[in-house]
Design a protein around this motif. Structure first.
Motif, mmCIF file in Angstrom:
data_model
loop_
_atom_site.group_PDB
_atom_site.id
_atom_site.type_symbol
_atom_site.label_atom_id
_atom_site.label_comp_id
_atom_site.label_asym_id
_atom_site.label_seq_id
_atom_site.Cartn_x
_atom_site.Cartn_y
_atom_site.Cartn_z
ATOM 1 N N ILE A 8 27.021 57.352 15.442
ATOM 2 C CA ILE A 8 26.542 57.075 16.798
ATOM 3 C C ILE A 8 27.245 55.804 17.244
ATOM 4 O O ILE A 8 27.145 54.776 16.594
ATOM 5 C CB ILE A 8 25.016 56.882 16.820
ATOM 6 C CG1 ILE A 8 24.301 58.152 16.359
ATOM 7 C CG2 ILE A 8 24.535 56.464 18.197
ATOM 8 C CD1 ILE A 8 24.487 59.341 17.253
ATOM 9 N N GLY A 9 27.979 55.886 18.315
ATOM 10 C CA GLY A 9 28.799 54.764 18.732
ATOM 11 C C GLY A 9 28.017 53.660 19.422
ATOM 12 O O GLY A 9 27.134 53.918 20.216
ATOM 13 N N ILE A 10 28.367 52.447 19.081
ATOM 14 C CA ILE A 10 27.840 51.280 19.776
ATOM 15 C C ILE A 10 29.059 50.480 20.223
ATOM 16 O O ILE A 10 29.834 50.014 19.399
ATOM 17 C CB ILE A 10 26.938 50.435 18.865
ATOM 18 C CG1 ILE A 10 25.743 51.253 18.385
ATOM 19 C CG2 ILE A 10 26.453 49.195 19.593
ATOM 20 C CD1 ILE A 10 24.842 50.536 17.413
ATOM 21 N N SER A 11 29.238 50.349 21.519
ATOM 22 C CA SER A 11 30.402 49.638 22.040
ATOM 23 C C SER A 11 30.299 48.151 21.716
ATOM 24 O O SER A 11 29.225 47.648 21.382
ATOM 25 C CB SER A 11 30.510 49.833 23.558
ATOM 26 O OG SER A 11 29.459 49.143 24.198
ATOM 27 N N ASN A 12 31.415 47.461 21.824
ATOM 28 C CA ASN A 12 31.409 46.012 21.561
ATOM 29 C C ASN A 12 30.475 45.279 22.511
ATOM 30 O O ASN A 12 29.792 44.337 22.118
ATOM 31 C CB ASN A 12 32.826 45.449 21.641
ATOM 32 C CG ASN A 12 33.677 45.898 20.479
ATOM 33 O OD1 ASN A 12 33.159 46.221 19.413
ATOM 34 N ND2 ASN A 12 34.984 45.929 20.664
ATOM 35 N N GLY A 13 30.444 45.693 23.764
ATOM 36 C CA GLY A 13 29.531 45.082 24.728
ATOM 37 C C GLY A 13 28.077 45.279 24.330
ATOM 38 O O GLY A 13 27.254 44.369 24.443
ATOM 39 N N ASP A 14 27.764 46.482 23.830
ATOM 40 C CA ASP A 14 26.401 46.756 23.380
ATOM 41 C C ASP A 14 26.065 45.983 22.106
ATOM 42 O O ASP A 14 24.920 45.593 21.891
ATOM 43 C CB ASP A 14 26.192 48.250 23.158
ATOM 44 C CG ASP A 14 26.066 49.015 24.461
ATOM 45 O OD1 ASP A 14 25.805 48.379 25.505
ATOM 46 O OD2 ASP A 14 26.227 50.249 24.440
ATOM 47 N N ASN A 164 27.936 59.442 20.714
ATOM 48 C CA ASN A 164 29.154 58.655 20.693
ATOM 49 C C ASN A 164 30.111 59.295 21.687
ATOM 50 O O ASN A 164 30.157 60.525 21.790
ATOM 51 C CB ASN A 164 29.756 58.663 19.290
ATOM 52 C CG ASN A 164 30.905 57.705 19.160
ATOM 53 O OD1 ASN A 164 31.061 56.791 19.957
ATOM 54 N ND2 ASN A 164 31.716 57.903 18.158
ATOM 55 N N ASP A 165 30.849 58.516 22.411
ATOM 56 C CA ASP A 165 31.783 58.994 23.441
ATOM 57 C C ASP A 165 31.029 59.734 24.555
ATOM 58 O O ASP A 165 31.277 60.900 24.840
ATOM 59 C CB ASP A 165 32.875 59.870 22.828
ATOM 60 C CG ASP A 165 34.087 59.984 23.733
ATOM 61 O OD1 ASP A 165 34.096 59.377 24.825
ATOM 62 O OD2 ASP A 165 35.038 60.695 23.348
ATOM 63 N N ARG A 166 30.114 59.018 25.168
ATOM 64 C CA ARG A 166 29.261 59.587 26.208
ATOM 65 C C ARG A 166 30.062 60.206 27.350
ATOM 66 O O ARG A 166 29.700 61.259 27.879
ATOM 67 C CB ARG A 166 28.334 58.495 26.737
ATOM 68 C CG ARG A 166 27.503 58.929 27.919
ATOM 69 C CD ARG A 166 26.502 57.908 28.336
ATOM 70 N NE ARG A 166 27.109 56.750 28.937
ATOM 71 C CZ ARG A 166 26.403 55.751 29.443
ATOM 72 N NH1 ARG A 166 25.092 55.766 29.386
ATOM 73 N NH2 ARG A 166 26.997 54.715 29.987
ATOM 74 N N LYS A 167 31.154 59.585 27.704
ATOM 75 C CA LYS A 167 31.964 60.081 28.821
ATOM 76 C C LYS A 167 32.482 61.499 28.552
ATOM 77 O O LYS A 167 32.426 62.364 29.418
ATOM 78 C CB LYS A 167 33.129 59.116 29.051
ATOM 79 C CG LYS A 167 33.913 59.366 30.304
ATOM 80 C CD LYS A 167 34.955 58.279 30.493
ATOM 81 C CE LYS A 167 35.684 58.460 31.781
ATOM 82 N NZ LYS A 167 36.702 57.422 32.000
ATOM 83 N N ALA A 168 32.947 61.747 27.336
ATOM 84 C CA ALA A 168 33.449 63.080 26.979
ATOM 85 C C ALA A 168 32.318 64.109 26.998
ATOM 86 O O ALA A 168 32.499 65.228 27.497
ATOM 87 C CB ALA A 168 34.114 63.049 25.613
ATOM 88 N N TRP A 169 31.148 63.743 26.478
ATOM 89 C CA TRP A 169 30.008 64.654 26.499
ATOM 90 C C TRP A 169 29.626 65.010 27.932
ATOM 91 O O TRP A 169 29.378 66.180 28.244
ATOM 92 C CB TRP A 169 28.806 64.034 25.791
ATOM 93 C CG TRP A 169 28.834 64.179 24.301
ATOM 94 C CD1 TRP A 169 29.134 63.212 23.390
ATOM 95 C CD2 TRP A 169 28.554 65.355 23.554
ATOM 96 N NE1 TRP A 169 29.064 63.727 22.125
ATOM 97 C CE2 TRP A 169 28.704 65.038 22.196
ATOM 98 C CE3 TRP A 169 28.193 66.657 23.899
ATOM 99 C CZ2 TRP A 169 28.501 65.975 21.182
ATOM 100 C CZ3 TRP A 169 27.990 67.580 22.888
ATOM 101 C CH2 TRP A 169 28.147 67.246 21.555
ATOM 102 N N LEU A 170 29.552 64.005 28.792
ATOM 103 C CA LEU A 170 29.183 64.256 30.190
ATOM 104 C C LEU A 170 30.169 65.200 30.866
ATOM 105 O O LEU A 170 29.774 66.117 31.590
ATOM 106 C CB LEU A 170 29.085 62.937 30.962
ATOM 107 C CG LEU A 170 27.861 62.080 30.671
ATOM 108 C CD1 LEU A 170 28.015 60.694 31.281
ATOM 109 C CD2 LEU A 170 26.595 62.756 31.180
#
Length: 178
Positions: A8-14, A164-170
């Motif tokens: 599950i991805g956590i971005s650096n900002g998060d 992870n990679d929410r943009k691709a899922w959307l």
């Protein structure tokens, strides 16, 4: 097609938001305890240094745990499919159904969004949401901090998937519901 990597991805900002969240919570709790029980506040350096150490350790432990557990799920968990169904995309995910968090794998078939929970959950099940039943899909924050959630609404329920990679899922799901 696999979406995202095996955790599950956590971005650096998060990650920074998570450290700051734990830092603020720790400092506020320690200030409150000192004021209530000792009647005096110690030096700010004391709170800031301990808060920084605590938040870094707790955030690191949380990130390591998430990464380790989701990697195991990715390797072992298979999404059950109906006869004739083929998995077009998949990835590790968590699902919030109401207030309950369930870990597992999210998959996309030709007609359905499928979530299958792993064996470490109290309630184990497979949730199937036909694309024709989806009324809306949008990005959302998880725990008011992390930007890796997808909210899926049908007439009957609201599900939030942490991916992870929410943009691709959307993108993939929006193509399917058109």
């Amino acid at each position: 097609m696999k979406i995202g990597n095996d955790t599950i991805g956590i971005s650096n900002g998060d990650k920074v938001k998570l450290v700051l969240f734990f830092f603020v919570i720790y400092v506020l709790i320690m200030l409150g305890f000192d004021w209530l029980f000792d009647g005096a506040i110690k030096s700010w350096e004391n709170y800031l240094l301990k808060g920084l150490i605590y938040s870094l350790l707790l955030s690191g432990l949380m990130y390591y745990s998430i990464k380790t557990l989701t990697k195991r799920v990715e390797l072992k968990l298979q999404i059950p499919l109906a006869e004739g169904e083929e998995l077009e995309a998949y990835g590790v995910a968590n699902m919030f159904l109401g207030k309950e968090a369930i870990g597992g794998k999210l998959g996309i078939t030709e007609d359905t969004l499928v979530f299958h929970s792993h064996k470490f959950n109290i309630q184990r099940s497979t949730i199937r949401i036909p694309f024709e039943d989806i009324k809306s899909i949008k990005p959302c924050k998880v725990m008011w901090i992390l930007s890796n959630g997808i909210e899926v609404r049908t007439d009957a329920e609201r599900c939030v998937f942490v991916v992870n990679d929410r943009k691709a899922w959307l993108e993939v799901i929006k193509q399917k519901i058109k």
